[in-house]
Design a protein around this motif. Structure first.
Motif, PDB file in Angstrom:
ATOM      1  N   GLN A 135      46.868 -18.540   6.667  1.00 12.61           N
ATOM      2  CA  GLN A 135      47.005 -17.446   7.321  1.00 12.61           C
ATOM      3  C   GLN A 135      46.139 -17.494   8.787  1.00 12.61           C
ATOM      4  N   LEU A 136      46.683 -16.618   9.686  1.00 12.25           N
ATOM      5  CA  LEU A 136      45.825 -16.236  10.799  1.00 12.25           C
ATOM      6  C   LEU A 136      45.257 -15.039  10.953  1.00 12.25           C
ATOM      7  N   PRO A 137      43.840 -14.821  11.395  1.00  9.56           N
ATOM      8  CA  PRO A 137      43.313 -13.559  11.846  1.00  9.56           C
ATOM      9  C   PRO A 137      44.295 -12.922  12.688  1.00  9.56           C
ATOM     10  N   ASP A 138      44.056 -11.361  12.918  1.00  6.79           N
ATOM     11  CA  ASP A 138      44.916 -10.712  13.757  1.00  6.79           C
ATOM     12  C   ASP A 138      44.458 -10.942  15.220  1.00  6.79           C
ATOM     13  N   LEU A 139      45.100 -11.870  16.013  1.00  3.01           N
ATOM     14  CA  LEU A 139      44.761 -12.269  17.263  1.00  3.01           C
ATOM     15  C   LEU A 139      44.710 -11.178  18.255  1.00  3.01           C
ATOM     16  N   GLY A 140      45.243  -9.986  17.998  1.00  2.73           N
ATOM     17  CA  GLY A 140      45.468  -8.846  18.592  1.00  2.73           C
ATOM     18  C   GLY A 140      43.888  -7.921  18.699  1.00  2.73           C
ATOM     19  N   LYS A 141      43.010  -8.515  17.710  1.00  2.00           N
ATOM     20  CA  LYS A 141      41.802  -7.865  17.850  1.00  2.00           C
ATOM     21  C   LYS A 141      40.771  -8.526  18.574  1.00  2.00           C
ATOM     22  N   VAL A 142      40.975  -9.675  18.946  1.00  2.00           N
ATOM     23  CA  VAL A 142      40.097 -10.571  20.003  1.00  2.00           C
ATOM     24  C   VAL A 142      39.738  -9.641  21.198  1.00  2.00           C
ATOM     25  N   ASP A 143      38.633  -9.507  21.540  1.00  2.00           N
ATOM     26  CA  ASP A 143      37.957  -8.805  22.591  1.00  2.00           C
ATOM     27  C   ASP A 143      37.500  -9.902  23.610  1.00  2.00           C
ATOM     28  N   TRP A 144      38.336  -9.914  24.680  1.00  2.00           N
ATOM     29  CA  TRP A 144      38.203 -10.820  25.651  1.00  2.00           C
ATOM     30  C   TRP A 144      37.120 -10.695  26.822  1.00  2.00           C
ATOM     31  N   SER A 145      36.149  -9.615  26.503  1.00  2.00           N
ATOM     32  CA  SER A 145      35.097  -9.515  27.162  1.00  2.00           C
ATOM     33  C   SER A 145      33.912 -10.455  26.666  1.00  2.00           C
ATOM     34  N   HIS A 146      34.412 -11.063  25.476  1.00  2.00           N
ATOM     35  CA  HIS A 146      33.511 -12.131  24.555  1.00  2.00           C
ATOM     36  C   HIS A 146      33.951 -13.380  24.916  1.00  2.00           C
ATOM     37  N   ASP A 147      33.006 -14.343  24.662  1.00  2.00           N
ATOM     38  CA  ASP A 147      33.506 -15.822  24.597  1.00  2.00           C
ATOM     39  C   ASP A 147      34.048 -15.866  23.305  1.00  2.00           C
ATOM     40  N   VAL A 148      35.092 -16.756  23.308  1.00  2.00           N
ATOM     41  CA  VAL A 148      35.735 -16.722  21.963  1.00  2.00           C
ATOM     42  C   VAL A 148      36.131 -18.208  21.713  1.00  2.00           C
ATOM     43  N   LEU A 149      35.748 -18.425  20.485  1.00  2.00           N
ATOM     44  CA  LEU A 149      35.706 -19.837  19.834  1.00  2.00           C
ATOM     45  C   LEU A 149      36.964 -19.989  18.740  1.00  2.00           C
ATOM     46  N   PHE A 150      37.684 -21.043  18.830  1.00  2.00           N
ATOM     47  CA  PHE A 150      38.981 -20.887  17.845  1.00  2.00           C
ATOM     48  C   PHE A 150      39.367 -22.206  17.882  1.00  2.00           C
ATOM     49  N   THR A 151      39.946 -22.706  16.898  1.00  2.00           N
ATOM     50  CA  THR A 151      40.886 -23.987  16.538  1.00  2.00           C
ATOM     51  C   THR A 151      42.239 -23.683  16.842  1.00  2.00           C
ATOM     52  N   TRP A 152      42.714 -24.562  17.874  1.00  2.00           N
ATOM     53  CA  TRP A 152      44.225 -24.512  18.377  1.00  2.00           C
ATOM     54  C   TRP A 152      45.000 -24.706  17.201  1.00  2.00           C
ATOM     55  N   ASN A 153      44.843 -25.768  16.444  1.00  2.00           N
ATOM     56  CA  ASN A 153      45.563 -26.397  15.253  1.00  2.00           C
ATOM     57  C   ASN A 153      44.544 -26.553  14.248  1.00  2.00           C
ATOM     58  N   GLY A 154      44.580 -25.607  12.950  1.00  2.00           N
ATOM     59  CA  GLY A 154      43.691 -25.990  12.050  1.00  2.00           C
ATOM     60  C   GLY A 154      44.160 -27.130  11.136  1.00  2.00           C
ATOM     61  N   THR A 155      43.311 -28.315  11.288  1.00  2.00           N
ATOM     62  CA  THR A 155      43.614 -29.545  10.704  1.00  2.00           C
ATOM     63  C   THR A 155      43.679 -29.553   9.042  1.00  2.00           C
ATOM     64  N   THR A 156      42.702 -28.516   8.662  1.00  2.00           N
ATOM     65  CA  THR A 156      42.668 -28.676   7.287  1.00  2.00           C
ATOM     66  C   THR A 156      43.272 -27.553   6.629  1.00  2.00           C
ATOM     67  N   SER A 157      44.093 -26.426   7.399  1.00  2.00           N
ATOM     68  CA  SER A 157      44.643 -25.311   6.594  1.00  2.00           C
ATOM     69  C   SER A 157      46.021 -25.602   7.234  1.00  2.00           C
ATOM     70  N   GLY A 158      46.678 -26.389   8.174  1.00  2.00           N
ATOM     71  CA  GLY A 158      48.215 -26.310   8.289  1.00  2.00           C
ATOM     72  C   GLY A 158      48.372 -25.018   9.239  1.00  2.00           C
ATOM     73  N   VAL A 159      47.532 -24.310   9.823  1.00  2.00           N
ATOM     74  CA  VAL A 159      48.008 -23.231  10.727  1.00  2.00           C
ATOM     75  C   VAL A 159      47.440 -23.370  12.078  1.00  2.00           C
ATOM     76  N   ARG A 160      48.296 -23.128  13.094  1.00  2.00           N
ATOM     77  CA  ARG A 160      47.917 -23.005  14.447  1.00  2.00           C
ATOM     78  C   ARG A 160      48.111 -21.659  15.018  1.00  2.00           C
ATOM     79  N   VAL A 161      47.465 -21.516  16.197  1.00  2.00           N
ATOM     80  CA  VAL A 161      47.992 -20.304  17.016  1.00  2.00           C
ATOM     81  C   VAL A 161      49.466 -20.576  17.674  1.00  2.00           C
ATOM     82  N   PRO A 162      50.187 -19.424  17.715  1.00  2.00           N
ATOM     83  CA  PRO A 162      51.710 -19.728  18.140  1.00  2.00           C
ATOM     84  C   PRO A 162      51.650 -20.174  19.692  1.00  2.00           C
ATOM     85  N   ASP A 163      50.940 -19.856  20.326  1.00  2.00           N
ATOM     86  CA  ASP A 163      51.089 -19.987  21.740  1.00  2.00           C
ATOM     87  C   ASP A 163      49.713 -19.577  22.399  1.00  2.00           C
ATOM     88  N   GLY A 164      49.846 -19.452  23.851  1.00  2.00           N
ATOM     89  CA  GLY A 164      48.648 -19.226  24.435  1.00  2.00           C
ATOM     90  C   GLY A 164      48.948 -17.645  24.816  1.00  2.00           C
TER      91      GLY A 164
END
Length: 380
Positions: A135-164
């Motif tokens: 699964q992915l977390p709810d990307l809509g909850k990301v606060d972009w006043s923060h610095d944000v760390l994420f994996t674009w393509n989860g190598t160990t889960s087979g899950v990626r973000v859909p786009d940018g």
């Protein structure tokens, strides 16, 4: 292909006649390109200093070829740094985090690793958005006043973000993308990425130990205006006298690189040009992932760990198995020289993980299907 295999199938299926020509399906280090051999490697620099004129020339060529392959705009810098993708991402974290609040996204092992670094090592108090494997977390909850760390393509889960598109164009914080199994497999929106890291060992099928650090202009600004309140090891220092150390991004590496690995990367990047550059690499990846999708769809006992096709990896594809032991399947297939290193990552749910990046041939993915049937029946 399957003849409607059910849970009552016989465990005495004959071994398929056709084997994958190259049984290299590991998710890192990944398969070398088709036809690769040591003669691809230019040996002139071997035994020479990386600081010689020739050494600097070859390092700069490697950077230039990466820029072309990534279709990276001139606004972004590329540096070759120590310790693979992990070293590159930690270099960015140690050098830049602390100026703003931090949000960390974790839905697989490496994302959790960055959470651990932020909390236990850097002693920050990040907002952590987690999701279970698949699964992915709810990307809509990301606060972009923060610095944000994420994996674009989860190598160990087979899950990626859909786009940018979920990355705010007017963000105040920086976007830090661990993109090691995403670059050269997807068309990345560089205007939304401030920091990206990867290693040659993934989509390029190169050798490990070297990381690639990509910095956009906002990341450079952070480095030149923020001094973290923590000691920085020498190999993490990207500035001199308050200014970016531009030499790092012109082939003047912080520590001694393996010029053999650099030359291998140059050779593979030249291969990438021959197969059509970024578009060719993405097409090969798409063909491989589609071939594996067909194999999964035809088998009632085989499933994608990532349920949503829109966020399913096209490189490191993670599968679950009903009615058999996937570890035993992986061992059987390795013993038959049919598929190497396809057991799921040690921290991930039990299953299979098959690399579909551009250095794999689609015919080998297709040949794997009947062997999965055989191994499944043997392992029940």
């Amino acid at each position: 292909m399957l003849n409607n295999i059910s849970t009552g199938a016989s465990p005495h299926r004959a071994k398929p006649e056709m084997r994958p020509a190259r049984p290299y399906f590991s998710s890192g280090p990944c398969a070398k390109p088709p036809g690769w051999n040591p003669e691809w490697i230019d040996q002139r620099i071997l035994g020479r200093s990386h600081r010689s004129g020739l050494g600097k020339e070859r390092l700069q060529l490697c950077i230039d070829l990466m820029r072309d392959a990534l279709q990276l705009p001139d606004t972004h810098r590329i540096g070759i740094v120590p310790a693979s993708d992990t070293g590159a991402f930690e270099m960015a974290m140690w050098s830049m985090l602390g100026a703003r609040p931090v949000t960390a996204l974790a839905w697989e092992s490496f994302g959790e690793g960055w959470v651990t670094d932020a909390v236990k090592q850097l002693r920050l108090d990040p907002n952590v958005l987690r999701a279970d494997y698949g699964q992915l977390p709810d990307l809509g909850k990301v606060d972009w006043s923060h610095d944000v760390l994420f994996t674009w393509n989860g190598t160990t889960s087979g899950v990626r973000v859909p786009d940018g598109n979920w990355i705010a164009s007017d963000r105040e914080g920086l976007s830090f993308a661990d993109a090691t199994s995403a670059v050269l497999a997807y068309d990345l929106p560089w205007d939304r990425i401030d920091v990206a890291t990867f290693s040659w060992q993934k989509v390029l099928g190169g050798e490990g130990a070297h990381g690639i650090l990509i910095l956009g202009p906002r990341a450079v600004e952070r480095l030149e205006t923020f001094t973290p309140d923590r000691p920085l090891p020498k190999i993490f220092r990207l500035t001199k006298s308050g200014r970016l150390n531009e030499g790092v991004f012109k082939g003047e590496t912080i520590n001694t690189p393996s010029m053999l690995a650099v030359e291998d990367s140059i050779a593979v990047l030249e291969w990438a040009k021959r197969v059509g550059g970024l578009e060719g690499l993405m097409a090969r990846t798409e063909a491989n992932a589609s071939a594996l999708d067909r194999i999964v769809e035809e088998r009632e006992w085989l499933h994608h760990l990532a349920q949503d096709p829109a966020t399913r990896s096209k490189t490191s594809v993670c599968l679950t198995v009903d009615g058999a032991d996937p570890k035993k399947m992986a061992k059987l297939l390795e013993a038959e020289d049919v598929a190497y290193d396809i057991a799921s990552y040690r921290d991930a749910p039990a299953g299979l993980r098959i690399w579909c990046g551009a250095t794999v041939d689609t015919a080998d993915i297709e040949a794997l299907g009947p062997w999965l049937d055989w191994a499944w029946e043997q392992s029940r």
